[in-house]
Scaffold this motif. Sequence first.
Motif, PDB file in Angstrom:
ATOM      1  N   ARG A 260     -12.569  -5.576  -7.365  1.00 38.14           N
ATOM      2  CA  ARG A 260     -12.287  -6.709  -7.031  1.00 38.14           C
ATOM      3  C   ARG A 260     -10.913  -7.009  -6.276  1.00 38.14           C
ATOM      4  O   ARG A 260     -10.785  -7.812  -5.370  1.00 38.14           O
ATOM      5  CB  ARG A 260     -12.382  -7.749  -8.011  1.00 38.14           C
ATOM      6  CG  ARG A 260     -13.818  -7.684  -8.590  1.00 38.14           C
ATOM      7  CD  ARG A 260     -14.207  -8.921  -9.666  1.00 38.14           C
ATOM      8  NE  ARG A 260     -13.137  -8.936 -10.821  1.00 38.14           N
ATOM      9  CZ  ARG A 260     -13.137  -7.968 -11.792  1.00 38.14           C
ATOM     10  NH1 ARG A 260     -14.117  -7.361 -12.090  1.00 38.14           N
ATOM     11  NH2 ARG A 260     -12.151  -8.060 -12.722  1.00 38.14           N
ATOM     12  N   SER A 261      -9.864  -6.139  -6.739  1.00 38.12           N
ATOM     13  CA  SER A 261      -8.555  -6.424  -6.251  1.00 38.12           C
ATOM     14  C   SER A 261      -8.100  -5.549  -4.926  1.00 38.12           C
ATOM     15  O   SER A 261      -8.570  -4.094  -5.196  1.00 38.12           O
ATOM     16  CB  SER A 261      -7.731  -6.017  -7.473  1.00 38.12           C
ATOM     17  OG  SER A 261      -6.255  -6.030  -7.137  1.00 38.12           O
ATOM     18  N   ARG A 262      -7.725  -5.980  -4.173  1.00 43.16           N
ATOM     19  CA  ARG A 262      -7.363  -5.104  -3.004  1.00 43.16           C
ATOM     20  C   ARG A 262      -6.345  -4.190  -3.236  1.00 43.16           C
ATOM     21  O   ARG A 262      -6.274  -2.972  -2.909  1.00 43.16           O
ATOM     22  CB  ARG A 262      -6.862  -6.055  -1.640  1.00 43.16           C
ATOM     23  CG  ARG A 262      -6.537  -5.081  -0.535  1.00 43.16           C
ATOM     24  CD  ARG A 262      -5.953  -6.162   0.508  1.00 43.16           C
ATOM     25  NE  ARG A 262      -4.710  -6.680   0.156  1.00 43.16           N
ATOM     26  CZ  ARG A 262      -3.958  -7.593   0.989  1.00 43.16           C
ATOM     27  NH1 ARG A 262      -4.574  -7.890   2.170  1.00 43.16           N
ATOM     28  NH2 ARG A 262      -2.784  -7.958   0.693  1.00 43.16           N
ATOM     29  N   ASN A 263      -5.244  -4.572  -4.074  1.00 42.60           N
ATOM     30  CA  ASN A 263      -4.354  -3.622  -4.518  1.00 42.60           C
ATOM     31  C   ASN A 263      -4.901  -2.527  -5.108  1.00 42.60           C
ATOM     32  O   ASN A 263      -4.291  -1.179  -5.166  1.00 42.60           O
ATOM     33  CB  ASN A 263      -2.986  -4.245  -5.170  1.00 42.60           C
ATOM     34  CG  ASN A 263      -2.453  -5.291  -4.389  1.00 42.60           C
ATOM     35  OD1 ASN A 263      -2.344  -5.151  -3.167  1.00 42.60           O
ATOM     36  ND2 ASN A 263      -1.794  -6.593  -4.832  1.00 42.60           N
ATOM     37  N   VAL A 264      -5.682  -2.961  -6.236  1.00 44.32           N
ATOM     38  CA  VAL A 264      -6.118  -1.605  -7.078  1.00 44.32           C
ATOM     39  C   VAL A 264      -6.999  -0.868  -6.055  1.00 44.32           C
ATOM     40  O   VAL A 264      -6.709   0.348  -6.026  1.00 44.32           O
ATOM     41  CB  VAL A 264      -7.067  -2.129  -8.237  1.00 44.32           C
ATOM     42  CG1 VAL A 264      -8.025  -1.167  -8.896  1.00 44.32           C
ATOM     43  CG2 VAL A 264      -6.524  -3.118  -9.130  1.00 44.32           C
ATOM     44  N   ARG A 265      -7.734  -1.366  -5.082  1.00 42.33           N
ATOM     45  CA  ARG A 265      -8.526  -0.583  -4.234  1.00 42.33           C
ATOM     46  C   ARG A 265      -7.681   0.430  -3.359  1.00 42.33           C
ATOM     47  O   ARG A 265      -7.816   1.582  -3.100  1.00 42.33           O
ATOM     48  CB  ARG A 265      -9.389  -1.273  -3.155  1.00 42.33           C
ATOM     49  CG  ARG A 265     -10.381  -2.092  -3.854  1.00 42.33           C
ATOM     50  CD  ARG A 265     -11.510  -2.444  -2.808  1.00 42.33           C
ATOM     51  NE  ARG A 265     -10.830  -3.453  -2.006  1.00 42.33           N
ATOM     52  CZ  ARG A 265     -10.799  -4.708  -2.130  1.00 42.33           C
ATOM     53  NH1 ARG A 265     -11.241  -5.403  -2.935  1.00 42.33           N
ATOM     54  NH2 ARG A 265     -10.390  -5.302  -0.888  1.00 42.33           N
ATOM     55  N   ALA A 266      -6.385  -0.215  -2.958  1.00 41.90           N
ATOM     56  CA  ALA A 266      -5.646   0.472  -2.153  1.00 41.90           C
ATOM     57  C   ALA A 266      -4.955   1.918  -2.983  1.00 41.90           C
ATOM     58  O   ALA A 266      -4.628   2.914  -2.606  1.00 41.90           O
ATOM     59  CB  ALA A 266      -4.519  -0.232  -1.349  1.00 41.90           C
ATOM     60  N   THR A 267      -4.421   1.401  -4.196  1.00 41.81           N
ATOM     61  CA  THR A 267      -4.193   2.518  -5.044  1.00 41.81           C
ATOM     62  C   THR A 267      -4.936   3.614  -5.336  1.00 41.81           C
ATOM     63  O   THR A 267      -4.851   4.675  -5.222  1.00 41.81           O
ATOM     64  CB  THR A 267      -3.587   1.823  -6.323  1.00 41.81           C
ATOM     65  OG1 THR A 267      -2.403   0.926  -6.002  1.00 41.81           O
ATOM     66  CG2 THR A 267      -2.728   2.939  -7.353  1.00 41.81           C
ATOM     67  N   ALA A 268      -6.199   3.233  -5.490  1.00 44.11           N
ATOM     68  CA  ALA A 268      -7.426   4.207  -6.075  1.00 44.11           C
ATOM     69  C   ALA A 268      -7.490   5.133  -4.657  1.00 44.11           C
ATOM     70  O   ALA A 268      -7.562   6.597  -4.829  1.00 44.11           O
ATOM     71  CB  ALA A 268      -8.698   3.672  -6.277  1.00 44.11           C
ATOM     72  N   ALA A 269      -7.397   4.516  -3.351  1.00 39.26           N
ATOM     73  CA  ALA A 269      -7.605   5.223  -2.358  1.00 39.26           C
ATOM     74  C   ALA A 269      -6.598   6.224  -2.002  1.00 39.26           C
ATOM     75  O   ALA A 269      -6.566   7.415  -1.518  1.00 39.26           O
ATOM     76  CB  ALA A 269      -7.652   4.354  -1.055  1.00 39.26           C
ATOM     77  N   GLU A 270      -5.204   5.877  -2.406  1.00 42.28           N
ATOM     78  CA  GLU A 270      -3.852   6.543  -2.259  1.00 42.28           C
ATOM     79  C   GLU A 270      -4.105   7.993  -3.131  1.00 42.28           C
ATOM     80  O   GLU A 270      -3.732   8.902  -2.686  1.00 42.28           O
ATOM     81  CB  GLU A 270      -2.721   5.813  -2.672  1.00 42.28           C
ATOM     82  CG  GLU A 270      -1.469   6.680  -2.254  1.00 42.28           C
ATOM     83  CD  GLU A 270      -0.096   5.952  -3.120  1.00 42.28           C
ATOM     84  OE1 GLU A 270       0.708   6.398  -3.257  1.00 42.28           O
ATOM     85  OE2 GLU A 270      -0.487   4.604  -3.093  1.00 42.28           O
ATOM     86  N   LEU A 271      -4.366   7.732  -4.353  1.00 41.09           N
ATOM     87  CA  LEU A 271      -4.646   8.760  -5.357  1.00 41.09           C
ATOM     88  C   LEU A 271      -5.678   9.737  -4.869  1.00 41.09           C
ATOM     89  O   LEU A 271      -5.618  10.961  -4.785  1.00 41.09           O
ATOM     90  CB  LEU A 271      -4.977   8.170  -6.674  1.00 41.09           C
ATOM     91  CG  LEU A 271      -4.005   7.449  -7.354  1.00 41.09           C
ATOM     92  CD1 LEU A 271      -4.388   6.770  -8.702  1.00 41.09           C
ATOM     93  CD2 LEU A 271      -2.565   8.207  -7.558  1.00 41.09           C
ATOM     94  N   LEU A 272      -6.832   9.135  -4.315  1.00 40.51           N
ATOM     95  CA  LEU A 272      -7.653  10.257  -3.816  1.00 40.51           C
ATOM     96  C   LEU A 272      -7.426  10.886  -2.618  1.00 40.51           C
ATOM     97  O   LEU A 272      -8.015  12.010  -2.358  1.00 40.51           O
ATOM     98  CB  LEU A 272      -9.344   9.277  -3.497  1.00 40.51           C
ATOM     99  CG  LEU A 272     -10.047   8.848  -4.565  1.00 40.51           C
ATOM    100  CD1 LEU A 272     -11.020   7.693  -4.272  1.00 40.51           C
ATOM    101  CD2 LEU A 272     -10.621  10.090  -5.340  1.00 40.51           C
ATOM    102  N   SER A 273      -6.546  10.242  -1.793  1.00 44.84           N
ATOM    103  CA  SER A 273      -6.190  11.041  -0.630  1.00 44.84           C
ATOM    104  C   SER A 273      -5.388  11.941  -0.866  1.00 44.84           C
ATOM    105  O   SER A 273      -4.981  13.061   0.054  1.00 44.84           O
ATOM    106  CB  SER A 273      -5.748   9.989   0.275  1.00 44.84           C
ATOM    107  OG  SER A 273      -4.426   9.350   0.019  1.00 44.84           O
ATOM    108  N   ALA A 274      -4.431  11.998  -2.223  1.00 44.63           N
ATOM    109  CA  ALA A 274      -3.669  13.069  -2.448  1.00 44.63           C
ATOM    110  C   ALA A 274      -4.630  14.145  -2.955  1.00 44.63           C
ATOM    111  O   ALA A 274      -3.778  15.366  -3.319  1.00 44.63           O
ATOM    112  CB  ALA A 274      -2.559  12.486  -3.600  1.00 44.63           C
ATOM    113  N   LEU A 275      -5.823  14.215  -3.291  1.00 44.65           N
ATOM    114  CA  LEU A 275      -6.769  15.176  -3.403  1.00 44.65           C
ATOM    115  C   LEU A 275      -7.421  15.645  -2.414  1.00 44.65           C
ATOM    116  O   LEU A 275      -8.451  15.148  -1.913  1.00 44.65           O
ATOM    117  CB  LEU A 275      -7.789  14.476  -4.609  1.00 44.65           C
ATOM    118  CG  LEU A 275      -7.013  14.098  -5.902  1.00 44.65           C
ATOM    119  CD1 LEU A 275      -8.186  13.640  -6.803  1.00 44.65           C
ATOM    120  CD2 LEU A 275      -6.377  15.280  -6.621  1.00 44.65           C
ATOM    121  N   PRO A 276      -6.816  16.907  -1.902  1.00 49.90           N
ATOM    122  CA  PRO A 276      -7.388  17.187  -0.395  1.00 49.90           C
ATOM    123  C   PRO A 276      -8.920  17.607  -0.657  1.00 49.90           C
ATOM    124  O   PRO A 276      -9.631  17.517   0.470  1.00 49.90           O
ATOM    125  CB  PRO A 276      -6.499  18.443  -0.028  1.00 49.90           C
ATOM    126  CG  PRO A 276      -5.231  18.319  -0.774  1.00 49.90           C
ATOM    127  CD  PRO A 276      -5.893  17.491  -2.108  1.00 49.90           C
TER     128      PRO A 276
END
Length: 540
Positions: A260-276
């Motif tokens: 529900r939180s945009r900040n949580v979504r953004a952090t999850a996306a950042e962590l996933l993008s660090a996994l090529p």
Amino acid sequence: MNSTSTPVDSPAQDVWEELVTTALLGTDRRTPPGAVPGRAAPVALLDAAATQTVRRRAGLRPAPAAARPDPAPEDARPALPAAAARRLSMLLADRPGTGGGGRRGTAPDLMELLPQWLATANARGFAAPPEVLPALLDAARGRTDLRPAALAFAGPRAVWLARLNPDWRFALRAAPGGDPALPHPRDTDRVRQLWQEGLFAERVALLAAIRAREPAAARELLATTWATERAEDRLMFLDSLRTGLGADDEPFLEQALADRSRNVRATAAELLSALPGSALAARMAFRATACVALDRTRETPTITVEAPFECDASMERDGVVLKAPAGRGERSWWFGQLVEAAPLGTWAARLGGRSPQEIVALPVTDDWRAELHAAWCRAAVRQRDAAWARALLGAPGAPEAGGPGAVSLAERAKLLGTLGSAERADWVAGFIAAHGLSEAFQLLGGCAVPWAEPLGRAVVDALNIARDAGSYPWSFSGVMGLAERCLDPSEAGRLDGLLAVPDESEDASPGAGGYWAEAFQRLVTTLRLRAAMARELGAL
């Protein structure tokens, strides 16, 4: 007598409260009990307060004594050498000067040497002397940067003391590697109880400690309460997954993309993008490569960019922020986020099998070069890709001091962080040799301590050049302060020739020569003190 005391209930309590109210309001607005208005009223108030204080203290009656605390835990580490213990007491007793912006003189700043002393003592495995623990905890309380090393050195007694003094409660949640008071990850009952009933700071410390030891166990613990946590707490807990991030975390992070939180979504996306190898990275690569192509029809192959025309729901779910900051165009904002999150290995196949250096050297059409290179910089930092970092940094002596891709000192400092310590020091040394010290402070701060010999020589040579040129000396005070803490103590001998006051040219800043001599004297004194500290700890 083994007792404490409690105040006796008395009508005098009402008198005391009346006196407090009068003091708060002022005798001009309220007359003290039994006094008359006028100039004598403040004196009457103080006399009445003194009398009531005596009455309150005298009217105490015995009460049961408080239970004695458990004994402090033993610390089995070897004791400090006597000389090192005396040195630590001196470092802790030092306080920054109270002068407002005056010259520092030639005396070393002892408090700035305390972090280095603690790091060496911890590396040698010494225990803290019990008598210095209060001063050590007070120092760590005032400086958060000291806390990890100070608490490691203080050992289990820091937690024991923190339970007795609320001023040191930070030790209960900030002990490095996990608070000693925290349960072991395999003690599942205590872990569950603390996770469900503990304070927020205790839960953060628990999750971080378990993540450092058993990443999967920490993720599974977080999953048990994830749906019921507050958004700001979910964000903090999710950030703990940066430690030990791996492919096993992908399913949990993919679920967090729907948070529900945009900040949580953004952090999850950042962590996933660090996994090529993640699915999100593949989706971002598909979107990014659709925006970038290689035009081979030109005399020189050229990168062309067609930024996205919209940010659809799937892009937002994958962490692309819809609204651009003030002054940024929406299309370039979305484009930069796509490139930043795409695996860097994508671009060799998309751009003709070229190496990172060859790709960065390609021209880019329509003024998209800065945006594209800045996004690649962020991707190289996020993915810890040293090959791309080297390409984007370029040669340290390149024009504009930044190479072909770095757009700011901050970007360069972050790119350097992906390189090994020796390579990083060599690059910064080359940068200083080519461009001087005016822009080097931020880069120097990321180099390993003590500085490698080529870097130390480059800094000293640049300071000497600035001194001989009669440059405004106070503009180099930050670099000089770094040199005091980071230059190898063995360099002290090379500086003896710089201690004399130089002749000042007509265009030199007034008083510059005296300042430079003073600053170099302080530098030499500090380096020799650091060498003595190392010898006392057995590190030399």
